[in-house]
Design a protein around this motif. Structure first.
Motif, PDB file in Angstrom:
ATOM      1  N   TYR A 153      -0.805   5.480  22.456  1.00 42.50           N
ATOM      2  CA  TYR A 153      -1.884   5.007  23.332  1.00 42.50           C
ATOM      3  C   TYR A 153      -3.233   5.632  22.959  1.00 42.50           C
ATOM      4  N   HIS A 154      -4.272   4.811  23.044  1.00 43.90           N
ATOM      5  CA  HIS A 154      -5.611   5.377  22.921  1.00 43.90           C
ATOM      6  C   HIS A 154      -5.839   6.362  24.060  1.00 43.90           C
ATOM      7  N   ILE A 155      -6.607   7.388  23.765  1.00 43.01           N
ATOM      8  CA  ILE A 155      -6.873   8.398  24.798  1.00 43.01           C
ATOM      9  C   ILE A 155      -7.969   7.908  25.738  1.00 43.01           C
ATOM     10  N   MET A 156      -9.091   7.528  25.153  1.00 40.58           N
ATOM     11  CA  MET A 156     -10.246   7.209  25.985  1.00 40.58           C
ATOM     12  C   MET A 156     -11.247   6.367  25.204  1.00 40.58           C
ATOM     13  N   MET A 157     -12.246   5.919  25.905  1.00 43.63           N
ATOM     14  CA  MET A 157     -13.339   5.190  25.287  1.00 43.63           C
ATOM     15  C   MET A 157     -14.663   5.827  25.695  1.00 43.63           C
ATOM     16  N   ALA A 163     -16.711   3.343  21.461  1.00 39.92           N
ATOM     17  CA  ALA A 163     -15.767   3.837  20.460  1.00 39.92           C
ATOM     18  C   ALA A 163     -14.516   4.345  21.159  1.00 39.92           C
ATOM     19  N   VAL A 164     -13.388   3.902  20.644  1.00 44.11           N
ATOM     20  CA  VAL A 164     -12.108   4.326  21.214  1.00 44.11           C
ATOM     21  C   VAL A 164     -11.651   5.597  20.511  1.00 44.11           C
ATOM     22  N   ARG A 165     -11.183   6.551  21.282  1.00 43.42           N
ATOM     23  CA  ARG A 165     -10.642   7.763  20.684  1.00 43.42           C
ATOM     24  C   ARG A 165      -9.131   7.624  20.618  1.00 43.42           C
ATOM     25  N   GLN A 166      -8.624   7.556  19.390  1.00 40.90           N
ATOM     26  CA  GLN A 166      -7.191   7.343  19.221  1.00 40.90           C
ATOM     27  C   GLN A 166      -6.431   8.661  19.345  1.00 40.90           C
ATOM     28  N   ASN A 167      -5.171   8.531  19.623  1.00 43.68           N
ATOM     29  CA  ASN A 167      -4.307   9.703  19.733  1.00 43.68           C
ATOM     30  C   ASN A 167      -3.768  10.044  18.349  1.00 43.68           C
ATOM     31  N   ILE A 168      -4.681  10.381  17.470  1.00 42.11           N
ATOM     32  CA  ILE A 168      -4.301  10.641  16.077  1.00 42.11           C
ATOM     33  C   ILE A 168      -3.359  11.832  15.985  1.00 42.11           C
ATOM     34  N   GLY A 169      -3.614  12.815  16.811  1.00 41.87           N
ATOM     35  CA  GLY A 169      -2.790  14.020  16.769  1.00 41.87           C
ATOM     36  C   GLY A 169      -1.458  13.881  17.471  1.00 41.87           C
ATOM     37  N   LYS A 170      -1.172  12.694  17.969  1.00 38.43           N
ATOM     38  CA  LYS A 170       0.089  12.436  18.674  1.00 38.43           C
ATOM     39  C   LYS A 170       0.343  13.470  19.772  1.00 38.43           C
ATOM     40  N   ALA A 171      -0.654  13.660  20.594  1.00 39.33           N
ATOM     41  CA  ALA A 171      -0.485  14.565  21.729  1.00 39.33           C
ATOM     42  C   ALA A 171       0.501  13.936  22.710  1.00 39.33           C
ATOM     43  N   PRO A 172       1.580  14.635  23.039  1.00 43.93           N
ATOM     44  CA  PRO A 172       2.595  14.016  23.912  1.00 43.93           C
ATOM     45  C   PRO A 172       2.060  13.597  25.269  1.00 43.93           C
ATOM     46  N   TRP A 173       1.197  14.411  25.854  1.00 48.13           N
ATOM     47  CA  TRP A 173       0.758  14.106  27.216  1.00 48.13           C
ATOM     48  C   TRP A 173       0.050  12.760  27.301  1.00 48.13           C
ATOM     49  N   VAL A 174      -0.601  12.350  26.216  1.00 46.63           N
ATOM     50  CA  VAL A 174      -1.361  11.099  26.267  1.00 46.63           C
ATOM     51  C   VAL A 174      -0.425   9.917  26.493  1.00 46.63           C
ATOM     52  N   PRO A 216     -18.535  12.464  32.431  1.00 50.67           N
ATOM     53  CA  PRO A 216     -19.498  11.416  32.104  1.00 50.67           C
ATOM     54  C   PRO A 216     -19.243  10.828  30.716  1.00 50.67           C
ATOM     55  N   ASN A 217     -19.322   9.524  30.644  1.00 51.04           N
ATOM     56  CA  ASN A 217     -19.207   8.785  29.387  1.00 51.04           C
ATOM     57  C   ASN A 217     -17.779   8.654  28.871  1.00 51.04           C
ATOM     58  N   CYS A 218     -16.806   9.250  29.531  1.00 53.27           N
ATOM     59  CA  CYS A 218     -15.430   9.279  29.020  1.00 53.27           C
ATOM     60  C   CYS A 218     -14.505   8.474  29.926  1.00 53.27           C
ATOM     61  N   VAL A 219     -14.112   7.299  29.459  1.00 49.15           N
ATOM     62  CA  VAL A 219     -13.219   6.458  30.252  1.00 49.15           C
ATOM     63  C   VAL A 219     -11.800   6.617  29.715  1.00 49.15           C
ATOM     64  N   PHE A 220     -10.981   7.307  30.453  1.00 44.76           N
ATOM     65  CA  PHE A 220      -9.586   7.531  30.063  1.00 44.76           C
ATOM     66  C   PHE A 220      -8.730   6.402  30.636  1.00 44.76           C
ATOM     67  N   GLN A 221      -7.824   5.909  29.814  1.00 44.33           N
ATOM     68  CA  GLN A 221      -6.864   4.924  30.337  1.00 44.33           C
ATOM     69  C   GLN A 221      -6.048   5.529  31.469  1.00 44.33           C
ATOM     70  N   ILE A 222      -5.577   6.740  31.228  1.00 42.40           N
ATOM     71  CA  ILE A 222      -4.694   7.393  32.197  1.00 42.40           C
ATOM     72  C   ILE A 222      -5.320   7.425  33.583  1.00 42.40           C
ATOM     73  N   CYS A 223      -6.550   7.859  33.627  1.00 40.04           N
ATOM     74  CA  CYS A 223      -7.118   8.226  34.924  1.00 40.04           C
ATOM     75  C   CYS A 223      -7.536   7.020  35.760  1.00 40.04           C
TER      76      CYS A 223
END
Lengths: 181, 569
Positions: free
Chosen positions: B294-298, B304-315, B244-251
Motif C-alpha cells: 500500500y502507498h503510505i501517503m500523498m 506525489a504518492v509516497r510508496q512503501n518502498i521499505g516494506k514497512a509492515p505497519w503500513v 499538514p500536507n500529508c494525506v495518509f490512506q490509513i488515517c
C-alpha cells in the motif's frame, strides 16, 4: 473564551459577488426569496457537468410549478476560459440554468465558501489543454440565503426531485437524513 | 492453504478455521449501478449467521483478560497514563494515547457486536471513559505544535502554517476521525444520543501558567461528522491530512467508519458517497505500489504518492485491517502476497515478522512506536487467517512476557528489539496494551461485518445485561429470539473488588421468566414478583432484574421467557 469551533451545515455557503451569463452583476442577495440550486463546474467539462446539468434539469422539469420557486445556477471554476458569453452559449442546452462567472479572486472566494474542490490538471487527451476535476455536489440554499441541503452525484433525477419536493412543499419537514430507528 | 517456503498462509477465499466449517467468501458481484460491490442478498444472510455464531461461543480467559485490561486503563485517573507511555515524545507518533484509546474502543465495539451482543453494560462505561480521556488536552495538545508544519514532509511549506489550537479544525484527521468514530460507534452500539447533545464533544484548554485565555471548541457527534465530511469534500475525496500536507490512506479509514455509523444512526448515505468518491479520486494514483504494498501517503501540494518502498509492515497491516471494512475484495486479493513479505517462521509454529531497518532522516534516528508486530497481528485477525494468527500470538505469548495485572492481560513495553537469540521481543504500549488484544477479540472480517451488517432495530428491544459490577466477568451474552431466552455466562472474580451485580434490562415486559444456572433453576418471576430457589439473590429494581452474585459464583445461565404470556409489552 476564544475559538468557538462548530461546523453545522449553516457554515456552507455565504455571500458572493459574481457576474451572470448576460453580463449583469449578481450577488447572493439577488436570489433572496428563492431557493437556489447551485452546481459548480466548467464548460469544457466532458462528462460530469453535462451529466449533472441534464439530471438536474430533468429533476426540475418533474417538479412542475414548484420549480418556479427555484433558481438554478451554474458557477464556473474556470473563469479564465468561461466568460459570460461562453457560459451563455454552453447553457443553451440547459436553459433552466443561469451561468455565473467572475474574477479568479471572486471564484476562489465562492469555492471556499462552499468547500468546493477544483484543481487544474493537464489534459492528457489534448496536448496543451487542461481539465479541472471538481466537486460534483449540488447545493440547495433556502430563500433566506442559508444552506438547506446538498445532493451527491450518485442520486438520480427522481431522488433529487423527491428531496426537493419534500424540502420545498409546505408542511413537510426538511428531513434529508431521517432517523431510521 | 497456500504453502510458501516454511510459511503456511491461509488463502482468504477458503476458510476452515472454525470447527470444521468451511465457507467461501467474499462474494463479489455487480451493483445495480454497475460498480463493484457486495450484494446484500442470500450471501449476506449466510455471512450474517456466520458472524453471529461467535456470540454462542464463550470468551476464553485470555480474551476476558484483554477486556479487563482495557477497562483498567480506562479507569485510571485523569492524566495518569500508567503502562501507556511509548518511546516517542509529545504524543506525535503512532504510539500516542489517542491511538491506544481509539483502538481499545474499536476492539470493544467488535467484541460487543460479534461476541457479547447482549452485554452492552460490559462495554458502555468503558467506552465513555475512553472518550472522556480522548478529550483531555494531554491527548491532543500536540496539534498546537504539529500544525505549524516543518517536518520533513512539509518543511518547504512551514512558512504558510500557523499554530492551531482547535485539534479538529483543519487537518489532524489522525485525531479528529477517532473522536468522531468513537462517539458515533457509541451512539450506534448503545442506541444512546449522549454525544449528539450540543457541546458533548468539547475540546477545552486553559493553563494557570501560560497561554492566555481559555480555548474551547464545541462539537457533538453530528457537527464533528459534518465538519470532517466537508473537509473530505474539499479535498476532492482524496482525504484529509494528518500532519499538514500529508494525506495518509490509513488515517482516513476511521472517518469512513464514523460516516457509516452516522448513516446507521441518522439515515443517509455519506459513507457510500465518500467511499465511492474516494475510490475514484485515488484511481489516478493507485493505492498499491509496484512492489504490491500500500502507498503510505500523498503530498497535497505535489500530489506525489509516497510508496512503501521499505516494506514497512505497519503500513500494509494498518491500512489493510481498516480498509477491509468497505473494500474487502481488494484487501483480501492483495493480502496473501503482502503478508508473505513480512512473516518470519519460528519454532513450534510461532511466527514473527521481518522489519526492515528504518533509515535515518536528516542524519537523525527516528524514535517512534511503529507497532509493526501489533498491527500485523490485528490485520491477520481481520483477514481471518487463523493459522497465522495462532503463530503470531504463540510468539507473543512465548517471547513478549504476557502479564496479568488486576485481572487484566497485557504485554508490557519492552524496548529491546531482539533478544540474544535474535528473536523479536520489542513491544510498544500500543501493541502490548491494545493490538494483541484487539486481534484476539476480533473475528474474521470483523470490521467488515460491523460496517455491513447493522443490527436490526429489534436488537435494542431485546433483554440485555446493561450493567455489571466491577468484579463480574461476562463471557457469553446473547439473546436467542427464536427460543425467547437470554443466554449468558457470569463469573464473579475474587481478585477484584466489586458488588457482584448483573443488571438485566428489557426483560420484565416479556412476561413470566425463569432463571436457570448450569441447569438448576435459581429464580422465577412475573411482574414484580420473584421466587428465589438458589444462591443468587434476585430483585426487581424499576424495570430491571438485578442479580446479586455471591462470591465464587461462576455459571452459565439462561433467562427464559414463557411464550404467549407477555403481560405488559
Amino acid at each position: 473564551m476564544s475559538g468557538a469551533g462548530s461546523s453545522s451545515p449553516a457554515s456552507i455557503g455565504g455571500p458572493f459577488r459574481l457576474m451572470d451569463h448576460d453580463g449583469h452583476e449578481v450577488s447572493d442577495q439577488t436570489y433572496r426569496g428563492y431557493h437556489v440550486l447551485i452546481f459548480f463546474g466548467f464548460t469544457n467539462c466532458r462528462l460530469v457537468c453535462p451529466r449533472a446539468l441534464t439530471k438536474l434539469s430533468v429533476a426540475l422539469d418533474s417538479l412542475g410549478p414548484l420549480a418556479d420557486r427555484i433558481r438554478p445556477i451554474y458557477i464556473t471554476v474556470d473563469p479564465e476560459r468561461d466568460t459570460a458569453a461562453v457560459m451563455r452559449a454552453f447553457l443553451r442546452s440547459y436553459p433552466r440554468f443561469t451561468g455565473l462567472t467572475g474574477s479568479r479572486e471572486q471564484i476562489d472566494q465562492v469555492k471556499g465558501a462552499f468547500r468546493v474542490f477544483a484543481e487544474r490538471r493537464d489534459d492528457h487527451a489534448s496536448k496543451g489543454d487542461y481539465v479541472i476535476p471538481h466537486t460534483a455536489i449540488t447545493y440547495l440554499i433556502d430563500p433566506q440565503g442559508k444552506f438547506a441541503a446538498h445532493f451527491g452525484d450518485a442520486l438520480s433525477a427522481e431522488e433529487i426531485a423527491g428531496r426537493l419536493r419534500s424540502l420545498l412543499e409546505p408542511d413537510k419537514a426538511p428531513c434529508e437524513r431521517a432517523p431510521t430507528r | 492453504m497456500v504453502t510458501s517456503g516454511m510459511l503456511r498462509v491461509a488463502l482468504p477465499l477458503l476458510r476452515s478455521d472454525l470447527e470444521g466449517i468451511v465457507y467461501l467468501y467474499p462474494v463479489k458481484c455487480l451493483r445495480q449501478d454497475g460498480g463493484d460491490g457486495v450484494r446484500f442478498g442470500n450471501a449476506r444472510s449466510r455471512e450474517m449467521s456466520m458472524s453471529s455464531r461467535y456470540a454462542f461461543e464463550s470468551l476464553d480467559k485470555l480474551q476476558i483478560g484483554h477486556i479487563r485490561h482495557f477497562d483498567n486503563l480506562s479507569r485510571q485517573p485523569p492524566n495518569q497514563w500508567k503502562l501507556m507511555k511509548g518511546k516517542g515524545y509529545g504524543q506525535e507518533d503512532f504510539g500516542g494515547f489517542r491511538f491506544q484509546l481509539a483502538y481499545m474502543a474499536y476492539a470493544l465495539a467488535l467484541t460487543h457486536r460479534h461476541r457479547l451482543p447482549a452485554a452492552p453494560g460490559v462495554f458502555k462505561p468503558v467506552f465513555e471513559r475512553l472518550i472522556e480521556k480522548m478529550l483531555l488536552p494531554e491527548v491532543w495538545m500536540y496539534w498546537r505544535d504539529v500544525s505549524r508544519g516543518g517536518s520533513i514532509f512539509n518543511a518547504h511549506l512551514a512558512a504558510n502554517y500557523r499554530e492551531e489550537w482547535n485539534p479538529v479544525g483543519r487537518d489532524n484527521i489522525m485525531y479528529s476521525a477517532y473522536v468522531q468514530s468513537m462517539a458515533l460507534l457509541y451512539g450506534y452500539l448503545f442506541n444512546d444520543a449522549r454525544y449528539a447533545q450540543p457541546a458533548a464533544l468539547t475540546f477545552r484548554f486553559w493553563s494557570y501558567f501560560w497561554g492566555g485565555e481559555a480555548k474551547c471548541f464545541e462539537y457533538d457527534q453530528n457537527s464533528l461528522n459534518d465538519h470532517i465530511y466537508w473537509q473530505m469534500v474539499e479535498s476532492g475525496y482524496l482525504g484529509v491530512a494528518c500532519e499538514p500536507n500529508c494525506v495518509f490512506q490509513i488515517c482516513n479509514q476511521p472517518a469512513i467508519l464514523g460516516f457509516r455509523m452516522h448513516d446507521l444512526i441518522n439515515g443517509g448515505s455519506i459513507a457510500e458517497e465518500v467511499t465511492r468518491s474516494y475510490e475514484q479520486a485515488w484511481k489516478d494514483f493507485g493505492r498499491i505500489g509496484d512492489n504490491g504494498h500500500y502507498h503510505i501517503m500523498m503530498a497535497q501540494d505535489t500530489k506525489a504518492v509516497r510508496q512503501n518502498i521499505g516494506k514497512a509492515p505497519w503500513v500494509d497491516a494498518w491500512t489493510g485491517a481498516l480498509l477491509n471494512m468497505w473494500n474487502r475484495d481488494f484487501v483480501h486479493a492483495h493480502y496473501p502476497r503482502q503478508i508473505r513479505d513480512f512473516l518470519k517462521p519460528g519454532v513450534d509454529g510461532a511466527l514473527s515478522i521481518n522489519v526492515p531497518a528504518r533509515p535515518e532522516v536528516m542524519g537523525q534516528r527516528i524514535v517512534t512506536d511503529d507497532c509493526d508486530f501489533g498491527w500485523i497481528t490485528a490485520w491477520v485477525s481481520e483477514m481471518g487467517d487463523a493459522e497465522t494468527l495462532r503463530g503470531l500470538l504463540a510468539h507473543a505469548d512465548r517471547y513478549m512476557a504476557p502479564a496479568w495485572l488486576d485481572g487484566g492481560l497485557y504485554y508490557p513495553r519492552n524496548d529491546l528489539v531482539e533478544n540474544a537469540e535474535g528473536v523479536r521481543t520489542l513491544v510498544e504500549p500500543m501493541s502490548g496494551n491494545v493490538l494483541l488484544g484487539y486481534a484476539r477479540l476480533n473475528i474474521p472480517d470483523g470490521l467488515w461485518h460491523l460496517y455491513n451488517e447493522p443490527w436490526e432495530p429489534a436488537h435494542f428491544e431485546e433483554p440485555a445485561i446493561v450493567a455489571v459490577g466491577s468484579d463480574v466477568d461476562i463471557s457469553r451474552a446473547i439473546f436467542d429470539p427464536e427460543n425467547n431466552r437470554l443466554n449468558f455466562a457470569v463469573e464473579r472474580r475474587r481478585d477484584v473488588s466489586g458488588d457482584g451485580i448483573v443488571r438485566i434490562a428489557r426483560a420484565l415486559a416479556r412476561g413470566p421468566w425463569s432463571l436457570a444456572c448450569d441447569g438448576a433453576e435459581f429464580a422465577r418471576g412475573s411482574g414484580t414478583n420473584v421466587q428465589i430457589a438458589g444462591a443468587v439473590q434476585v430483585e426487581i429494581d424499576g424495570a430491571d432484574v438485578v442479580l446479586h452474585c455471591p462470591e465464587r459464583f461462576a455459571h452459565s445461565c439462561v433467562m427464559a421467557f414463557e411464550p404467549g404470556e407477555q403481560d405488559s409489552k
